[in-house]
Design a protein around this motif. Sequence first.
Motif, mmCIF file in Angstrom:
data_model
loop_
_atom_site.group_PDB
_atom_site.id
_atom_site.type_symbol
_atom_site.label_atom_id
_atom_site.label_comp_id
_atom_site.label_asym_id
_atom_site.label_seq_id
_atom_site.Cartn_x
_atom_site.Cartn_y
_atom_site.Cartn_z
ATOM 1 N N VAL A 8 16.785 -53.754 64.481
ATOM 2 C CA VAL A 8 18.142 -53.908 63.950
ATOM 3 C C VAL A 8 19.176 -53.185 64.809
ATOM 4 O O VAL A 8 20.289 -53.656 64.994
ATOM 5 C CB VAL A 8 18.200 -53.404 62.493
ATOM 6 N N GLY A 9 18.794 -52.032 65.344
ATOM 7 C CA GLY A 9 19.724 -51.275 66.155
ATOM 8 C C GLY A 9 20.701 -50.459 65.338
ATOM 9 O O GLY A 9 20.406 -50.031 64.219
ATOM 10 N N PHE A 10 21.896 -50.292 65.866
ATOM 11 C CA PHE A 10 22.865 -49.339 65.349
ATOM 12 C C PHE A 10 24.027 -50.035 64.653
ATOM 13 O O PHE A 10 24.114 -51.259 64.634
ATOM 14 C CB PHE A 10 23.371 -48.467 66.494
ATOM 15 N N LEU A 11 24.922 -49.250 64.079
ATOM 16 C CA LEU A 11 26.102 -49.817 63.449
ATOM 17 C C LEU A 11 27.016 -50.399 64.513
ATOM 18 O O LEU A 11 27.083 -49.903 65.638
ATOM 19 C CB LEU A 11 26.844 -48.758 62.639
ATOM 20 N N ASP A 12 27.725 -51.437 64.170
ATOM 21 C CA ASP A 12 28.593 -52.129 65.113
ATOM 22 C C ASP A 12 29.888 -51.357 65.272
ATOM 23 O O ASP A 12 30.618 -51.113 64.304
ATOM 24 C CB ASP A 12 28.885 -53.546 64.614
ATOM 25 N N VAL A 13 30.190 -50.949 66.510
ATOM 26 C CA VAL A 13 31.358 -50.096 66.749
ATOM 27 C C VAL A 13 32.654 -50.883 66.849
ATOM 28 O O VAL A 13 33.708 -50.303 67.159
ATOM 29 C CB VAL A 13 31.164 -49.223 68.000
ATOM 30 N N ARG A 14 32.613 -52.172 66.572
ATOM 31 C CA ARG A 14 33.862 -52.918 66.456
ATOM 32 C C ARG A 14 34.599 -52.567 65.167
ATOM 33 O O ARG A 14 35.801 -52.822 65.036
ATOM 34 C CB ARG A 14 33.604 -54.416 66.545
ATOM 35 N N PHE A 15 33.881 -51.989 64.216
ATOM 36 C CA PHE A 15 34.535 -51.526 62.999
ATOM 37 C C PHE A 15 35.320 -50.257 63.287
ATOM 38 O O PHE A 15 34.835 -49.354 63.964
ATOM 39 C CB PHE A 15 33.503 -51.250 61.905
ATOM 40 N N LYS A 16 36.524 -50.190 62.757
ATOM 41 C CA LYS A 16 37.368 -49.022 62.947
ATOM 42 C C LYS A 16 37.269 -48.100 61.738
ATOM 43 O O LYS A 16 37.160 -48.556 60.599
ATOM 44 C CB LYS A 16 38.833 -49.433 63.145
ATOM 45 N N LYS A 17 37.313 -46.821 62.010
ATOM 46 C CA LYS A 17 37.442 -45.783 60.987
ATOM 47 C C LYS A 17 36.474 -45.980 59.821
ATOM 48 O O LYS A 17 35.331 -45.608 59.879
ATOM 49 C CB LYS A 17 38.889 -45.704 60.488
ATOM 50 N N TYR A 18 36.942 -46.648 58.728
ATOM 51 C CA TYR A 18 36.180 -46.667 57.485
ATOM 52 C C TYR A 18 36.224 -48.058 56.854
ATOM 53 O O TYR A 18 37.265 -48.693 56.798
ATOM 54 C CB TYR A 18 36.785 -45.646 56.513
ATOM 55 N N PRO B 62 23.863 -61.897 66.919
ATOM 56 C CA PRO B 62 22.466 -61.442 66.996
ATOM 57 C C PRO B 62 22.264 -60.137 66.239
ATOM 58 O O PRO B 62 23.150 -59.276 66.188
ATOM 59 C CB PRO B 62 22.231 -61.269 68.500
ATOM 60 N N ILE B 63 21.081 -59.957 65.675
ATOM 61 C CA ILE B 63 20.822 -58.833 64.786
ATOM 62 C C ILE B 63 20.969 -57.494 65.495
ATOM 63 O O ILE B 63 21.631 -56.586 65.000
ATOM 64 C CB ILE B 63 19.409 -58.947 64.168
ATOM 65 N N TYR B 64 20.365 -57.335 66.666
ATOM 66 C CA TYR B 64 20.337 -56.014 67.296
ATOM 67 C C TYR B 64 21.688 -55.662 67.911
ATOM 68 O O TYR B 64 22.303 -56.480 68.582
ATOM 69 C CB TYR B 64 19.270 -55.940 68.385
ATOM 70 N N ARG B 65 22.139 -54.417 67.677
ATOM 71 C CA ARG B 65 23.378 -53.917 68.277
ATOM 72 C C ARG B 65 23.121 -52.548 68.903
ATOM 73 O O ARG B 65 22.464 -51.683 68.306
ATOM 74 C CB ARG B 65 24.490 -53.761 67.234
ATOM 75 N N SER B 66 23.655 -52.348 70.079
ATOM 76 C CA SER B 66 23.665 -51.024 70.688
ATOM 77 C C SER B 66 24.797 -50.205 70.081
ATOM 78 O O SER B 66 25.724 -50.763 69.482
ATOM 79 C CB SER B 66 23.865 -51.137 72.206
ATOM 80 N N PRO B 67 24.765 -48.868 70.246
ATOM 81 C CA PRO B 67 25.862 -48.051 69.701
ATOM 82 C C PRO B 67 27.104 -48.049 70.570
ATOM 83 O O PRO B 67 27.952 -47.165 70.435
ATOM 84 C CB PRO B 67 25.235 -46.649 69.622
#
Length: 480
Positions: free
Chosen positions: A158-168, A233-238
């Motif tokens: 699965v990898g990490f949370l998607d850093v395209r999300f800002k703040k909260y 795709p499911i897997y995301r890098s940080p």
Amino acid sequence: MAGKLGIGIITYNRKDILLETIQNIFRFTKVPFDFVVADDGSSDGTQKTLKEMRITCVTGDNRGIAWNRNRAIWYLKNERKCDNIIIFEDDCKPVEFGWEQQWIDALESFGHINYMPEITIEIDNDISSGSGTAVDPYIAPMHQALCVGYHAKALDYVGFLDVRFKKYGEEHVEHTHRFLRAGYGGLPQYLTPERGQVYYLRGGLSVMPSESHGDHEIASYNQRVHEEIKKDPIYRSPWRTDEQMFLFREEINSSLNRPSTNNDFEDKEFDSIISLGGDHRSSLFVESFFHKTGPDLFGQFVTPFHTLISLFETNFEHLLSTVCLYGYYDALRCRETLLIYHKNINNIAEPAERVGNFVSNIDDTRKNYHSLIEKMDSACDGSKKVLFVRDWRDSYLYAGSHRPEGSNTADFQRLIKAISARYPNLDFKVLFVNFGSSAKADPRMLFYNTDVPDICEVEREQEAWNQMFRNLNISCRIQD
């Protein structure tokens, strides 16, 4: 037998609540564990307090929950090699001894698990089944992130949370959806993962009142992002870019137990401080702190470490070689020596014109460089004490950081020998800045790692260098 346990806390400007959560984790956790706090650039003294408590902290600028949670997950999974990883938000704490066993059992079974507090059960009450234990978890559609568990094997897919999300907002929801798509942590609906059912645990933890850092406008933005990327795709890098990767890696490296100051040498007062370059700004940082301290030869160009050694060993024979010069960013590089000249091009845009201008002015440039070499030789005449300073970075405008783990180790001893051969009677030391976990093998070596990422404002990096010189208590006798 269950694998290694890692526990982390993500925090931002909640120092008092954080300290209570830390205390309870150490008080109520029975199984041995690795521990880290990921701090999202707090301004309330959090980092200072954690340093005084000798608690490992991964930190950097304020970049939001997704980036910060990734800090904790990466540290525990990749640096500490933990199998079962539990991440608390700073306002959630254990209150029962041995609370972690249910989480370990659930992670070994399901790969991903969430916590459901009693208040949620009372207010929402949309649990479809289950009793909230590792054997019989709650099954419910909502998503919460007060405490979340991840198994390393599930993270591999699965990898990490998607850093395209800002703040909260939405970052944990989208992450959980990907776990469901990968077959972990609930009952997925493959065409509509947002309708999947998630596994939850109850009990053993408590939620504390806290001030929210949420923002409606940012939350709305993140909802749009979630809609746009939900079928990626499911897997995301940080990270999403090379620059983000360098920055993230530097934050992690700064949290590791690398050497920082070597205060075990006596000669802290020098007659001259001479920069041996590295980054094109290294000489400026030295000059800014000590003022005019020595010839600025290495401020005229950027030189790789092995070329630096060669220059000393060959009496600077190939300096200003014109063999195969080519444009390199807004500078010129010599393919033969890999030297990068950035102060001799007069802001000319076209590479061909830069080369022509460089060659046409080579006589004057050679006289200037020869004069600087003579000044360096005079400063190193054997009657003085000299500190040479070398930074790790040796590529012009390199968006990097401290020397990465696993990269080629610089030949420190060979440089020491080359300087000693050129100045056989000189009393000198070499300060190596930001070379990671390297340690001295010669009393003439000194190592120091600054505590800020290199991708930051020049003023912030300058202050890090200033703090380095202050920490080492280095001074310069002659300021002319």
